[in-house]
Design a protein around this motif. Structure first.
Motif, PDB file in Angstrom:
ATOM      1  N   GLU A 192       0.818  -1.218   0.000  1.00 47.05           N
ATOM      2  CA  GLU A 192       0.000   0.000   0.000  1.00 47.05           C
ATOM      3  C   GLU A 192       0.849   1.265   0.000  1.00 47.05           C
ATOM      4  O   GLU A 192       0.573   2.221  -0.723  1.00 47.05           O
ATOM      5  CB  GLU A 192      -0.951  -0.004   1.200  1.00 47.05           C
ATOM      6  N   SER A 193       1.894   1.294   0.829  1.00 47.56           N
ATOM      7  CA  SER A 193       2.761   2.470   0.892  1.00 47.56           C
ATOM      8  C   SER A 193       3.471   2.679  -0.444  1.00 47.56           C
ATOM      9  O   SER A 193       3.593   3.814  -0.930  1.00 47.56           O
ATOM     10  CB  SER A 193       3.781   2.311   2.015  1.00 47.56           C
ATOM     11  N   ALA A 194       3.942   1.585  -1.047  1.00 48.24           N
ATOM     12  CA  ALA A 194       4.645   1.673  -2.331  1.00 48.24           C
ATOM     13  C   ALA A 194       3.705   2.142  -3.430  1.00 48.24           C
ATOM     14  O   ALA A 194       4.106   2.888  -4.322  1.00 48.24           O
ATOM     15  CB  ALA A 194       5.257   0.324  -2.688  1.00 48.24           C
ATOM     16  N   VAL A 195       2.433   1.718  -3.379  1.00 49.92           N
ATOM     17  CA  VAL A 195       1.456   2.169  -4.368  1.00 49.92           C
ATOM     18  C   VAL A 195       1.220   3.667  -4.230  1.00 49.92           C
ATOM     19  O   VAL A 195       1.097   4.392  -5.228  1.00 49.92           O
ATOM     20  CB  VAL A 195       0.131   1.397  -4.225  1.00 49.92           C
ATOM     21  N   SER A 196       1.194   4.165  -2.996  1.00 53.14           N
ATOM     22  CA  SER A 196       1.035   5.607  -2.780  1.00 53.14           C
ATOM     23  C   SER A 196       2.194   6.380  -3.392  1.00 53.14           C
ATOM     24  O   SER A 196       1.996   7.442  -4.002  1.00 53.14           O
ATOM     25  CB  SER A 196       0.939   5.908  -1.285  1.00 53.14           C
ATOM     26  N   GLU A 197       3.421   5.845  -3.247  1.00 49.01           N
ATOM     27  CA  GLU A 197       4.585   6.501  -3.854  1.00 49.01           C
ATOM     28  C   GLU A 197       4.486   6.466  -5.373  1.00 49.01           C
ATOM     29  O   GLU A 197       4.847   7.439  -6.051  1.00 49.01           O
ATOM     30  CB  GLU A 197       5.868   5.824  -3.386  1.00 49.01           C
ATOM     31  N   CYS A 212       7.501   1.167  -9.931  1.00 46.84           N
ATOM     32  CA  CYS A 212       6.864  -0.126  -9.704  1.00 46.84           C
ATOM     33  C   CYS A 212       6.764  -0.394  -8.203  1.00 46.84           C
ATOM     34  O   CYS A 212       7.786  -0.469  -7.523  1.00 46.84           O
ATOM     35  CB  CYS A 212       7.653  -1.246 -10.375  1.00 46.84           C
ATOM     36  N   PRO A 213       5.554  -0.556  -7.678  1.00 47.65           N
ATOM     37  CA  PRO A 213       5.408  -0.826  -6.246  1.00 47.65           C
ATOM     38  C   PRO A 213       6.127  -2.089  -5.788  1.00 47.65           C
ATOM     39  O   PRO A 213       6.595  -2.165  -4.654  1.00 47.65           O
ATOM     40  CB  PRO A 213       3.887  -0.967  -6.067  1.00 47.65           C
ATOM     41  N   PHE A 214       6.231  -3.085  -6.666  1.00 52.53           N
ATOM     42  CA  PHE A 214       6.912  -4.317  -6.279  1.00 52.53           C
ATOM     43  C   PHE A 214       8.385  -4.055  -5.969  1.00 52.53           C
ATOM     44  O   PHE A 214       8.958  -4.655  -5.057  1.00 52.53           O
ATOM     45  CB  PHE A 214       6.787  -5.363  -7.386  1.00 52.53           C
ATOM     46  N   ALA A 215       9.014  -3.176  -6.733  1.00 52.10           N
ATOM     47  CA  ALA A 215      10.428  -2.861  -6.507  1.00 52.10           C
ATOM     48  C   ALA A 215      10.628  -2.213  -5.148  1.00 52.10           C
ATOM     49  O   ALA A 215      11.537  -2.570  -4.392  1.00 52.10           O
ATOM     50  CB  ALA A 215      10.944  -1.951  -7.622  1.00 52.10           C
ATOM     51  N   VAL A 216       9.791  -1.255  -4.819  1.00 49.83           N
ATOM     52  CA  VAL A 216       9.911  -0.543  -3.544  1.00 49.83           C
ATOM     53  C   VAL A 216       9.554  -1.451  -2.381  1.00 49.83           C
ATOM     54  O   VAL A 216      10.233  -1.475  -1.345  1.00 49.83           O
ATOM     55  CB  VAL A 216       8.998   0.704  -3.539  1.00 49.83           C
ATOM     56  N   GLY A 217       8.505  -2.241  -2.555  1.00 50.52           N
ATOM     57  CA  GLY A 217       7.974  -3.017  -1.446  1.00 50.52           C
ATOM     58  C   GLY A 217       8.826  -4.180  -1.001  1.00 50.52           C
ATOM     59  O   GLY A 217       8.657  -4.686   0.110  1.00 50.52           O
ATOM     60  N   ILE A 218       9.766  -4.627  -1.848  1.00 49.67           N
ATOM     61  CA  ILE A 218      10.536  -5.826  -1.539  1.00 49.67           C
ATOM     62  C   ILE A 218      11.918  -5.521  -0.962  1.00 49.67           C
ATOM     63  O   ILE A 218      12.603  -6.416  -0.443  1.00 49.67           O
ATOM     64  CB  ILE A 218      10.692  -6.690  -2.819  1.00 49.67           C
ATOM     65  N   LEU A 219      12.359  -4.283  -0.998  1.00 50.19           N
ATOM     66  CA  LEU A 219      13.750  -3.956  -0.692  1.00 50.19           C
ATOM     67  C   LEU A 219      14.181  -4.347   0.723  1.00 50.19           C
ATOM     68  O   LEU A 219      15.285  -4.890   0.919  1.00 50.19           O
ATOM     69  CB  LEU A 219      14.008  -2.462  -0.921  1.00 50.19           C
ATOM     70  N   GLU A 220      13.357  -4.073   1.715  1.00 49.86           N
ATOM     71  CA  GLU A 220      13.771  -4.365   3.089  1.00 49.86           C
ATOM     72  C   GLU A 220      13.876  -5.860   3.338  1.00 49.86           C
ATOM     73  O   GLU A 220      14.749  -6.301   4.099  1.00 49.86           O
ATOM     74  CB  GLU A 220      12.809  -3.710   4.084  1.00 49.86           C
ATOM     75  N   GLU A 221      13.037  -6.651   2.699  1.00 53.27           N
ATOM     76  CA  GLU A 221      13.155  -8.098   2.833  1.00 53.27           C
ATOM     77  C   GLU A 221      14.464  -8.587   2.221  1.00 53.27           C
ATOM     78  O   GLU A 221      15.132  -9.465   2.778  1.00 53.27           O
ATOM     79  CB  GLU A 221      11.969  -8.784   2.159  1.00 53.27           C
ATOM     80  N   LEU A 222      14.830  -8.028   1.092  1.00 49.76           N
ATOM     81  CA  LEU A 222      16.098  -8.409   0.459  1.00 49.76           C
ATOM     82  C   LEU A 222      17.284  -7.979   1.314  1.00 49.76           C
ATOM     83  O   LEU A 222      18.275  -8.705   1.427  1.00 49.76           O
ATOM     84  CB  LEU A 222      16.193  -7.798  -0.941  1.00 49.76           C
ATOM     85  N   ARG A 223      17.173  -6.817   1.932  1.00 52.27           N
ATOM     86  CA  ARG A 223      18.251  -6.322   2.792  1.00 52.27           C
ATOM     87  C   ARG A 223      18.515  -7.297   3.947  1.00 52.27           C
ATOM     88  O   ARG A 223      19.666  -7.612   4.257  1.00 52.27           O
ATOM     89  CB  ARG A 223      17.907  -4.944   3.338  1.00 52.27           C
ATOM     90  N   LYS A 224      17.465  -7.771   4.568  1.00 53.05           N
ATOM     91  CA  LYS A 224      17.615  -8.685   5.706  1.00 53.05           C
ATOM     92  C   LYS A 224      18.296  -9.978   5.292  1.00 53.05           C
ATOM     93  O   LYS A 224      19.135 -10.521   6.014  1.00 53.05           O
ATOM     94  CB  LYS A 224      16.244  -8.974   6.313  1.00 53.05           C
ATOM     95  N   ILE A 225      17.949 -10.488   4.110  1.00 50.69           N
ATOM     96  CA  ILE A 225      18.566 -11.720   3.615  1.00 50.69           C
ATOM     97  C   ILE A 225      20.053 -11.516   3.385  1.00 50.69           C
ATOM     98  O   ILE A 225      20.887 -12.355   3.755  1.00 50.69           O
ATOM     99  CB  ILE A 225      17.872 -12.185   2.323  1.00 50.69           C
ATOM    100  N   ALA A 226      20.404 -10.372   2.769  1.00 53.51           N
ATOM    101  CA  ALA A 226      21.821 -10.080   2.519  1.00 53.51           C
ATOM    102  C   ALA A 226      22.582  -9.932   3.836  1.00 53.51           C
ATOM    103  O   ALA A 226      23.708 -10.451   3.977  1.00 53.51           O
ATOM    104  CB  ALA A 226      21.951  -8.815   1.679  1.00 53.51           C
TER     105      ALA A 226
END
Length: 253
Positions: free
Chosen positions: A26-31, A181-195
């Motif tokens: 939702e937040s990414a869609v707003s952006e 793209c909301p998918f790009a914004v919305g996934i970043l923190e999950e990827l950060r944690k994995i790294a």
């Protein structure tokens, strides 16, 4: 079914298809909506099916596009998406015709779009555009292709910016992205944690201006992932696919 044009006056109350129904975005869609609203002042147009469906096109003059191309007096298609049960109903052609008619009415020479050498996630199906008369006009490593449809034989042939770097100077994972793209914004923190769990340096760079985008090190500026300076993929990876990618990259060190 009818199509509607989403304008600045409607954008807050209408859905824009991307991440439709996904609460976590939702937040990414707003952006994304804010980004679209700002681009509409620069000539961006957004049409979608008058349904709760991912059937839409967004386009704008290529001079204003957030990609490293030169295509004076062309229209650039940011995204043309027809998903699920709405495929094979002629909607893609109708959406493309909206763009073509608009470009002709504005006195433009043609339309330009970025695809891949083969089918890739998040890139358009090149075969559809070829069927609609688009031709290959330029290529960029590792797999990006610029295609164009022109109705003016004297028009400039579009091309990728030759000064575009295809590398980053940072160690570990670096992701360049926009809020297109909301998918790009919305996934970043999950990827950060994995790294971080794998002790892999992780850095993101949000592209915030047209000038940054047109000189970016990634062709598809919505999302570009680099590892130790080398471009890896434009695909917006799920956490599981990113985890598997890191395992592979670390094993190759």
């Amino acid at each position: 079914m009818e199509f509607i044009q989403i304008t600045k006056s409607k954008i807050e109350t209408e859905h824009i298809c991307c991440a439709l129904g996904a609460k976590q975005y939702e937040s990414a869609v707003s952006e994304k909506k804010q980004w679209l609203s700002e681009r509409m002042d620069e000539g961006l147009v957004f049409y979608r099916l008058d349904e709760r469906a991912k059937v839409f096109v967004e386009y704008l003059p290529a001079e204003m596009a957030w990609v490293p191309i030169q295509a004076p007096n062309y229209m650039y298609i940011n995204c043309l998406w027809v998903s699920g049960r709405y495929k094979n109903n002629g909607y893609a052609q109708q959406l493309l015709n909206f763009c073509k008619e608009d470009a002709i009415n504005r006195g433009m020479d043609g339309i330009v779009h970025i695809v891949g050498k083969k089918n890739y996630p998040y890139l358009s199906d090149k075969r559809f555009f070829e069927h609609m008369g688009f031709e290959l006009v330029d290529q960029a490593e590792p797999y990006f292709q610029l295609i164009a449809l022109s109705w003016n034989k004297q028009a400039v042939t579009p091309y990728f910016n030759k000064q575009v770097k295809t590398f980053s100077y940072d160690e570990g994972i670096t992701i360049y992205y926009t809020v297109q793209c909301p998918f790009a914004v919305g996934i970043l923190e999950e990827l950060r944690k994995i790294a971080e769990n794998k002790s892999v340096p992780f850095k993101t760079f949000r592209i915030t201006t047209k000038e940054e985008a047109q000189n970016s090190p990634t062709i598809w500026t919505t999302f570009g992932l680099f590892y130790n300076g080398e471009f890896i993929t434009h695909e917006i990876l799920s956490p599981n696919k990113f985890d598997q990618l890191l395992i592979k990259l670390l094993a190759e060190k």
